[in-house]
Scaffold this active site. Structure first.
Site, PDB file in Angstrom:
ATOM      1  N   LYS A  43     -11.781  -2.128   7.187  1.00 55.31           N
ATOM      2  CA  LYS A  43     -10.934  -2.999   8.002  1.00 55.31           C
ATOM      3  C   LYS A  43     -11.388  -3.016   9.465  1.00 55.31           C
ATOM      4  O   LYS A  43     -11.391  -4.057  10.093  1.00 55.31           O
ATOM      5  CB  LYS A  43      -9.463  -2.552   7.930  1.00 55.31           C
ATOM      6  CG  LYS A  43      -8.920  -2.320   6.517  1.00 55.31           C
ATOM      7  CD  LYS A  43      -8.599  -3.606   5.784  1.00 55.31           C
ATOM      8  CE  LYS A  43      -8.416  -3.448   4.287  1.00 55.31           C
ATOM      9  NZ  LYS A  43      -7.381  -2.532   3.843  1.00 55.31           N
ATOM     10  N   TRP A 102       0.837  -1.211   0.000  1.00 58.38           N
ATOM     11  CA  TRP A 102       0.000   0.000   0.000  1.00 58.38           C
ATOM     12  C   TRP A 102       0.863   1.248   0.000  1.00 58.38           C
ATOM     13  O   TRP A 102       0.573   2.219  -0.702  1.00 58.38           O
ATOM     14  CB  TRP A 102      -0.978  -0.012   1.175  1.00 58.38           C
ATOM     15  CG  TRP A 102      -1.914  -1.173   1.114  1.00 58.38           C
ATOM     16  CD1 TRP A 102      -2.004  -2.200   2.007  1.00 58.38           C
ATOM     17  CD2 TRP A 102      -2.877  -1.469   0.079  1.00 58.38           C
ATOM     18  NE1 TRP A 102      -2.970  -3.104   1.597  1.00 58.38           N
ATOM     19  CE2 TRP A 102      -3.509  -2.676   0.427  1.00 58.38           C
ATOM     20  CE3 TRP A 102      -3.263  -0.817  -1.101  1.00 58.38           C
ATOM     21  CZ2 TRP A 102      -4.511  -3.256  -0.367  1.00 58.38           C
ATOM     22  CZ3 TRP A 102      -4.259  -1.385  -1.889  1.00 58.38           C
ATOM     23  CH2 TRP A 102      -4.865  -2.593  -1.517  1.00 58.38           C
ATOM     24  N   ASP A 118      -1.599   6.768   6.414  1.00 63.49           N
ATOM     25  CA  ASP A 118      -2.628   5.799   6.014  1.00 63.49           C
ATOM     26  C   ASP A 118      -2.851   4.897   7.225  1.00 63.49           C
ATOM     27  O   ASP A 118      -1.975   4.127   7.601  1.00 63.49           O
ATOM     28  CB  ASP A 118      -2.115   4.996   4.800  1.00 63.49           C
ATOM     29  CG  ASP A 118      -3.077   3.890   4.376  1.00 63.49           C
ATOM     30  OD1 ASP A 118      -4.103   3.667   5.058  1.00 63.49           O
ATOM     31  OD2 ASP A 118      -2.790   3.235   3.342  1.00 63.49           O
TER      32      ASP A 118
END
Ligand SMILES: *Cc1c(COP(=O)(O)O)cnc(C)c1O
Length: 355
Positions: free
Chosen positions: A190, A99, A166
């Site tokens: 998540k 990511w 993030d």
């Protein structure tokens, strides 16, 4: 059979949240209408957004001067929205996994984006530490929890430049000093809500400093001015997020979540370290509390498929590791009860006895 949901994302939500969401789908606030068929500007829906924003601020202890936004597009859209709004000349990134790499790649389209450190040399199994944050960059970007590789940065860095994080997979899992960050973003799927919702916590005074034209839909200022209603926001996931936030608050808030997350992670890591069949993949000091990655001990490599089958037959769901790490990954988000971790540990012990 009872299922133990270790999915990495979309992932487990509190049962109560799912039930309340189901109820709102059938009849929202005793209005005789489903939440699926009302306007986002309906007088019943505005309080949902307002309460969700208020709970974000309360639970994360967000200081004055920050806005909370509910957007679409996923964390992946933030990979470009962040540089669009903040990168004038140069930005710095730490590359801690898939990511983080994608975030860095997007930034390169907007100016100079430098990688100050990377753990790619050992398949991202640790968080780089000995680097200096450049003082001449517009912002510094980190990924606090690396969902795929199972590493996590558990402290809030001091940064001389605006710090952007993030936090897709560890938001609300531990107390965070929001004042150290200029911007925090994440996909909600998540640890917070079903897929479709992206949260952004942004310090207002970092905006409005780049010279490029920003399309309205990608401009944080426009979304702030419109209270996340510049266009139709993801109504249902926002409702579920509100229920998760209420659940968090009534279950002791983030301090209690952190305690439980520490206990769950310890239970599983202790077993991984004790059990002769398995080994952990992440560096000890960087082990994630949210995504626990382990593989077969090389001596027992041929048992991988057998264990996968054994565990599946006992109700374990979603423990297959990401293809870039292999082996197994158990995601232990807030909503996962410690009983599920114990069930996985029991499974690992039973399997060890057979070999
Ligand atoms: C899942 C994940 C993403 C991608 O999120 P999308 O909402 O699918 O774009 C980005 N960063 C991290 C850390 C993730 O875990």
């Amino acid at each position: 059979m009872k299922k133990h949901n270790f999915n990495a994302g979309p992932s487990i939500l509190p049962r109560e949240v799912i039930e309340k969401t189901a109820q709102a789908v059938l009849d929202f606030n005793n209005s005789g209408l489903s939440i699926l068929e009302i306007s986002h500007r309906a007088k019943d829906f505005q309080p949902v957004v307002d309460e969700a924003v208020a709970l974000f601020k309360e639970l994360l202890n967000i200081p004055e001067g920050y806005s909370v936004l509910f957007l679409g597009g996923g964390a992946s859209l933030q990979f470009c929205m962040v540089p669009f709004n903040l990168l004038e000349k140069k930005a710095a990134y730490v590359n801690t996994g898939t990511w983080a790499s994608k975030a860095l790649k997007e930034a390169k389209g907007f100016g100079e984006a430098i990688e100050v450190a990377s753990s790619k040399d050992s398949n991202f199994n640790y968080i780089p530490k000995n680097y200096v944050i450049p003082a001449d960059v517009d912002y510094f970007h980190i990924t606090t929890n690396n969902t795929i590789f199972g590493t996590e940065l558990l402290k809030d860095l001091d940064s001389p430049v605006p710090l952007v994080a993030d936090m897709s997979s560890d938001i609300f899992s531990r107390p965070v000093d929001v004042s150290k960050y200029a911007l925090i973003y994440g996909g909600a799927q998540k640890n917070l809500a079903p897929a479709g919702l992206t949260f952004v916590i942004v310090k207002n005074d970092i905006l409005g400093k780049v010279s490029r034209h920003i399309p309205s839909m990608l401009d944080y200022k426009i979304h702030i001015e419109n209270g996340s209603m510049f266009n139709t926001p993801p109504v249902l996931p926002i409702y579920s997020a509100l229920e998760t936030l209420r659940w968090l608050k009534s279950n002791g808030g983030i301090v209690e979540m952190e305690k439980q997350n520490i206990a769950k992670a310890k239970l599983l890591y202790d077993e991984i370290d004790r059990n002769k069949l398995f080994v952990g993949t992440a560096a000890l000091e960087d082990r994630s509390r949210m995504n626990i990655c382990f593989v077969m001990n090389p001596e027992y490599a041929e048992l991988e498929a057998d264990f996968q089958k054994f565990a599946t037959e006992r109700g374990m769901v979603g423990i297959k590791g990401h293809r870039s790490v292999g082996g197994f990954r158990a995601s232990t988000y807030n909503a996962l009860p410690i009983e599920s971790v114990q069930a996985l540990v029991d499974c690992m012990q039973e399997f060890e006895k057979l070999h």
